[in-house]
Design a protein around this motif. Structure first.
Motif, short mmCIF file in Angstrom:
data_model
loop_
_atom_site.label_atom_id
_atom_site.label_comp_id
_atom_site.label_asym_id
_atom_site.label_seq_id
_atom_site.Cartn_x
_atom_site.Cartn_y
_atom_site.Cartn_z
N THR A 1 0.97 -1.48 0.11
CA THR A 1 -0.30 -0.19 -0.46
C THR A 1 0.75 1.49 0.10
O THR A 1 0.19 2.30 -0.02
CB THR A 1 -0.77 -0.06 1.33
OG1 THR A 1 0.26 0.18 2.75
CG2 THR A 1 -1.94 -0.97 1.31
N ASP B 1 -0.39 7.85 5.61
CA ASP B 1 -1.30 8.38 4.21
C ASP B 1 -2.45 7.45 3.70
O ASP B 1 -2.58 6.47 3.59
CB ASP B 1 -0.38 8.13 2.43
CG ASP B 1 -1.12 8.59 1.99
OD1 ASP B 1 -3.29 9.12 1.50
OD2 ASP B 1 -1.38 8.28 0.54
N ARG B 2 -3.77 8.08 4.74
CA ARG B 2 -4.96 7.57 5.49
C ARG B 2 -5.99 6.86 4.51
O ARG B 2 -6.57 6.21 4.37
CB ARG B 2 -5.49 8.62 6.55
CG ARG B 2 -4.57 8.84 7.28
CD ARG B 2 -5.27 7.44 8.39
NE ARG B 2 -4.64 8.21 9.46
CZ ARG B 2 -3.52 6.70 10.68
NH1 ARG B 2 -3.22 6.15 10.53
NH2 ARG B 2 -2.83 7.32 12.00
N THR B 3 -4.96 7.41 2.98
CA THR B 3 -6.15 7.03 2.17
C THR B 3 -5.62 5.43 1.30
O THR B 3 -6.13 5.05 0.61
CB THR B 3 -6.11 8.67 0.63
OG1 THR B 3 -4.51 8.32 0.21
CG2 THR B 3 -6.58 9.75 1.20
N ARG B 4 -5.09 5.30 2.09
CA ARG B 4 -4.30 4.52 1.63
C ARG B 4 -4.50 2.94 2.79
O ARG B 4 -3.34 1.76 2.82
CB ARG B 4 -2.81 3.67 1.07
CG ARG B 4 -2.14 5.22 -0.45
CD ARG B 4 -1.04 5.07 -0.32
NE ARG B 4 -0.60 5.79 -1.79
CZ ARG B 4 -0.32 5.36 -2.52
NH1 ARG B 4 0.80 4.08 -2.60
NH2 ARG B 4 -0.20 6.72 -3.93
N ARG C 1 5.06 11.88 -2.00
CA ARG C 1 4.12 11.51 -1.58
C ARG C 1 5.03 9.47 -1.93
O ARG C 1 5.24 8.74 -0.84
CB ARG C 1 3.30 10.51 -2.40
CG ARG C 1 2.54 9.45 -2.11
CD ARG C 1 1.32 8.71 -2.79
NE ARG C 1 0.18 9.48 -2.08
CZ ARG C 1 -0.79 10.07 -2.15
NH1 ARG C 1 -1.41 9.70 -3.55
NH2 ARG C 1 -2.10 11.12 -1.80
#
Length: 115
Positions: free
Chosen positions: A20, A37-40, A109
Motif C-alpha cells: 500500500t 497516508d490515511r487514503t491508503r 508521496r
C-alpha cells in the motif's frame, strides 16, 4: 535538492502491507517528516493501523540507512506522541561530512515525479 530526492527514493523501497505504501514525506528546512497516508489505509484488513504503522516504520528505517550511507549526521525521532498522532516519524539533519545539509520544503508521496 538531489540528496533529498535520493534519500526519499531509497525510503519508499520499504516493504509495506499489501504494497500500500501508506506514507507521505514532508520536506522541511532541517527535517524530513513521514506522515501516514490515511487514503491508503486498509480498515477491513488492518482496523487498528498496526500494519500501517509497521510499514511507516520500515520507510523510516530505510530513510535513516540512506542518510547514513550519504554521510549525513542525522537522527531519527519516532513519533507519534499521545497529543499529536501525526507525523509518524521525522529525520532531522545535522552537518554532513561535506559541511552541511539543507532540504527544500515540499510534500512527496514517494518516488513519483522524481528523476
Amino acid at each position: 535538492m538531489k540528496s533529498t530526492e535520493s534519500l526519499i527514493q531509497k525510503a519508499v523501497r520499504a516493504p509495506s502491507s499489501h504494497n500500500t505504501q501508506p506514507w507521505i514525506f514532508h520536506v522541511a528546512e532541517s527535517a524530513i517528516n513521514l506522515y501516514a497516508d490515511r487514503t491508503r489505509a486498509l480498515p477491513v484488513n488492518d482496523p487498528d493501523d498496526r500494519e500501517l504503522t509497521i510499514s511507516c516504520g520500515c520507510a523510516l528505517m530505510n530513510l535513516r540507512v540512506a542518510a547514513a550511507a550519504e554521510g549525513l549526521d542525522a537522527r531519527l525521532e519516532a513519533l507519534p506522541d499521545p497529543v499529536e498522532p501525526e507525523p509518524r516519524g521525522m529525520l532531522l539533519s545535522g552537518p554532513t561530512r561535506a559541511g552541511g545539509a539543507s532540504w527544500p520544503s515540499g510534500c512527496i508521496r514517494g518516488a513519483e515525479g522524481m528523476d
